[in-house]
Design a protein around this motif. Structure first.
Motif, PDB file in Angstrom:
ATOM      1  N   PRO A  85       0.869  -1.157   0.131  1.00 38.65           N
ATOM      2  CA  PRO A  85       0.029   0.010   0.191  1.00 38.65           C
ATOM      3  C   PRO A  85       0.922   1.383  -0.105  1.00 38.65           C
ATOM      4  CG  PRO A  85       0.084  -1.053   2.240  1.00 38.65           C
ATOM      5  CD  PRO A  85       0.830  -1.954   1.333  1.00 38.65           C
ATOM      6  N   ALA A  86       0.530   2.203  -0.851  1.00 33.65           N
ATOM      7  CA  ALA A  86       1.159   3.765  -0.638  1.00 33.65           C
ATOM      8  C   ALA A  86       0.084   4.617  -0.490  1.00 33.65           C
ATOM      9  CB  ALA A  86       1.781   3.965  -2.262  1.00 33.65           C
ATOM     10  N   TRP A  87       0.170   5.147   0.729  1.00 38.37           N
ATOM     11  CA  TRP A  87      -0.910   6.364   1.158  1.00 38.37           C
ATOM     12  C   TRP A  87      -0.208   7.873   0.882  1.00 38.37           C
ATOM     13  CZ3 TRP A  87      -5.597   5.036   3.142  1.00 38.37           C
ATOM     14  CH2 TRP A  87      -5.595   3.795   3.463  1.00 38.37           C
ATOM     15  N   VAL A  88      -1.079   8.571   0.584  1.00 38.92           N
ATOM     16  CA  VAL A  88      -0.855   9.906   0.420  1.00 38.92           C
ATOM     17  C   VAL A  88      -2.231  10.856   0.970  1.00 38.92           C
ATOM     18  CG1 VAL A  88      -0.930  11.857  -1.330  1.00 38.92           C
ATOM     19  CG2 VAL A  88      -0.211   9.666  -1.959  1.00 38.92           C
ATOM     20  N   ALA A  89      -1.594  11.966   1.730  1.00 35.41           N
ATOM     21  CA  ALA A  89      -2.613  12.638   2.614  1.00 35.41           C
ATOM     22  C   ALA A  89      -2.959  13.900   1.815  1.00 35.41           C
ATOM     23  CB  ALA A  89      -1.724  13.013   3.805  1.00 35.41           C
ATOM     24  N   ASP A  90      -4.032  14.428   2.126  1.00 30.86           N
ATOM     25  CA  ASP A  90      -4.542  15.647   1.452  1.00 30.86           C
ATOM     26  C   ASP A  90      -5.396  16.571   2.560  1.00 30.86           C
ATOM     27  OD1 ASP A  90      -5.265  17.746  -0.216  1.00 30.86           O
ATOM     28  OD2 ASP A  90      -6.961  16.073  -1.354  1.00 30.86           O
ATOM     29  N   ARG A  91      -4.942  17.608   2.604  1.00 32.81           N
ATOM     30  CA  ARG A  91      -5.634  18.545   3.831  1.00 32.81           C
ATOM     31  C   ARG A  91      -6.435  19.581   3.233  1.00 32.81           C
ATOM     32  NH1 ARG A  91      -2.821  22.540   7.610  1.00 32.81           N
ATOM     33  NH2 ARG A  91      -1.212  22.282   6.280  1.00 32.81           N
ATOM     34  N   ARG A  92      -7.684  19.863   3.481  1.00 34.00           N
ATOM     35  CA  ARG A  92      -8.345  21.037   2.825  1.00 34.00           C
ATOM     36  C   ARG A  92      -8.959  22.083   3.919  1.00 34.00           C
ATOM     37  NH1 ARG A  92      -9.869  19.327  -2.707  1.00 34.00           N
ATOM     38  NH2 ARG A  92      -8.044  17.807  -2.911  1.00 34.00           N
ATOM     39  N   ALA A  93      -8.922  23.159   3.450  1.00 36.89           N
ATOM     40  CA  ALA A  93      -9.245  24.123   4.533  1.00 36.89           C
ATOM     41  C   ALA A  93     -10.761  24.388   4.449  1.00 36.89           C
ATOM     42  CB  ALA A  93      -8.477  25.402   4.451  1.00 36.89           C
ATOM     43  N   ARG A  94     -11.554  23.358   4.638  1.00 34.35           N
ATOM     44  CA  ARG A  94     -12.903  23.512   4.451  1.00 34.35           C
ATOM     45  C   ARG A  94     -13.587  22.331   5.179  1.00 34.35           C
ATOM     46  NH1 ARG A  94     -12.596  21.548  -1.754  1.00 34.35           N
ATOM     47  NH2 ARG A  94     -12.678  19.293  -1.104  1.00 34.35           N
ATOM     48  N   ASN A  95     -14.845  22.415   5.482  1.00 33.14           N
ATOM     49  CA  ASN A  95     -15.639  21.616   6.338  1.00 33.14           C
ATOM     50  C   ASN A  95     -16.296  20.287   5.546  1.00 33.14           C
ATOM     51  OD1 ASN A  95     -16.953  20.450   8.343  1.00 33.14           O
ATOM     52  ND2 ASN A  95     -18.183  21.814   8.895  1.00 33.14           N
ATOM     53  N   ASP A  96     -15.701  19.505   4.923  1.00 35.12           N
ATOM     54  CA  ASP A  96     -16.343  18.412   4.136  1.00 35.12           C
ATOM     55  C   ASP A  96     -17.024  17.448   5.293  1.00 35.12           C
ATOM     56  OD1 ASP A  96     -15.439  19.426   2.076  1.00 35.12           O
ATOM     57  OD2 ASP A  96     -13.798  18.105   1.511  1.00 35.12           O
ATOM     58  N   GLN A  97     -18.270  16.753   4.848  1.00 28.41           N
ATOM     59  CA  GLN A  97     -18.738  16.094   5.972  1.00 28.41           C
ATOM     60  C   GLN A  97     -19.068  14.932   5.136  1.00 28.41           C
ATOM     61  OE1 GLN A  97     -19.644  16.431   9.174  1.00 28.41           O
ATOM     62  NE2 GLN A  97     -18.185  18.138   8.983  1.00 28.41           N
ATOM     63  N   SER A  98     -19.289  14.609   3.968  1.00 28.39           N
ATOM     64  CA  SER A  98     -19.353  13.620   3.174  1.00 28.39           C
ATOM     65  C   SER A  98     -18.679  13.794   1.812  1.00 28.39           C
ATOM     66  CB  SER A  98     -20.707  13.184   2.971  1.00 28.39           C
ATOM     67  OG  SER A  98     -21.292  14.043   2.192  1.00 28.39           O
ATOM     68  N   MET A  99     -18.656  12.460   1.177  1.00 27.40           N
ATOM     69  CA  MET A  99     -18.051  12.450  -0.380  1.00 27.40           C
ATOM     70  C   MET A  99     -19.061  11.625  -1.334  1.00 27.40           C
ATOM     71  SD  MET A  99     -14.018  11.381   0.455  1.00 27.40           S
ATOM     72  CE  MET A  99     -14.280   9.799   1.181  1.00 27.40           C
ATOM     73  N   GLY A 100     -18.805  12.108  -2.486  1.00 28.19           N
ATOM     74  CA  GLY A 100     -19.508  11.252  -3.656  1.00 28.19           C
ATOM     75  C   GLY A 100     -18.553  10.478  -4.388  1.00 28.19           C
TER      76      GLY A 100
END
Length: 185
Positions: A161-176
């Motif tokens: 497994p190879a993991w990548v992190a991604d931070r967003r300056a917003r309030n996501d509560q779900s994904m499509g």
């Protein structure tokens, strides 16, 4: 839940009792099995009618933190989920730990912010070939943000497994999920 619930003066019995008596934290179909997760284990239900089904314990080690983290993804159609030990795959009766590269980070942050991990969302990103896990309202950077960890599912299914992190300056509560797409002709 595995205990009776009284609402509006009426008591309702649970429709499912797990083998360890713990509340259900995840429920997802995987092939001909219904995977039932608790915080400390996983049961499998097989069968089609009331007198025909069986429930059996398949793990006293792996558990499920969030129902919303459970997603079938990857070329083998593995069931991915957030476990207390880290991201895990289940396929054909076998478990595969996919969190090796992020294990220390996962364990430290799960101890600090268990409610964040218990509210996580998983999604398949077929365009980029990865499983995405959203940790909403993640406070690990001073201010709460949407924190995504993404794993290449081709590598994870062969044990790399190879993991990548991604931070967003917003309030996501779900994904499509974009499961199928058509390129313009």
């Amino acid at each position: 839940n595995t205990t009776p619930i009284t609402a509006n003066g009426r008591t309702e019995e649970p429709w499912l009792s797990t083998t360890d008596g713990m509340p259900v934290t995840g429920l997802r179909r995987q092939g001909h099995e219904l995977v039932v997760g608790t915080l400390r284990g996983i049961d499998i239900i097989q069968g089609y009618s009331a007198g025909d089904y069986t429930i059996r314990r398949v793990s006293n080690y792996w558990g499920v933190l969030s129902h919303h983290s459970m997603r079938r993804a990857g070329p083998l159609g593995s069931l991915w989920f957030a476990a207390p030990q880290g991201p895990t795959l289940y396929n054909a009766g076998a478990f595969r730990f996919a969190g090796d590269p992020i294990e220390t980070w996962w364990l430290e942050n799960f101890r600090l912010y268990p409610e964040i991990f218990e509210n996580s969302y998983g999604a398949e990103d077929r365009w980029n070939g990865n499983y995405r896990l959203l940790l909403p309202q993640y406070p690990g950077f001073g201010t709460a943000c949407s924190f995504y960890i993404n794993c290449d599912y081709f590598g994870a299914e062969i044990g790399k497994p190879a993991w990548v992190a991604d931070r967003r300056a917003r309030n996501d509560q779900s994904m499509g999920e974009l499961i199928a797409f058509r390129l313009p002709s």
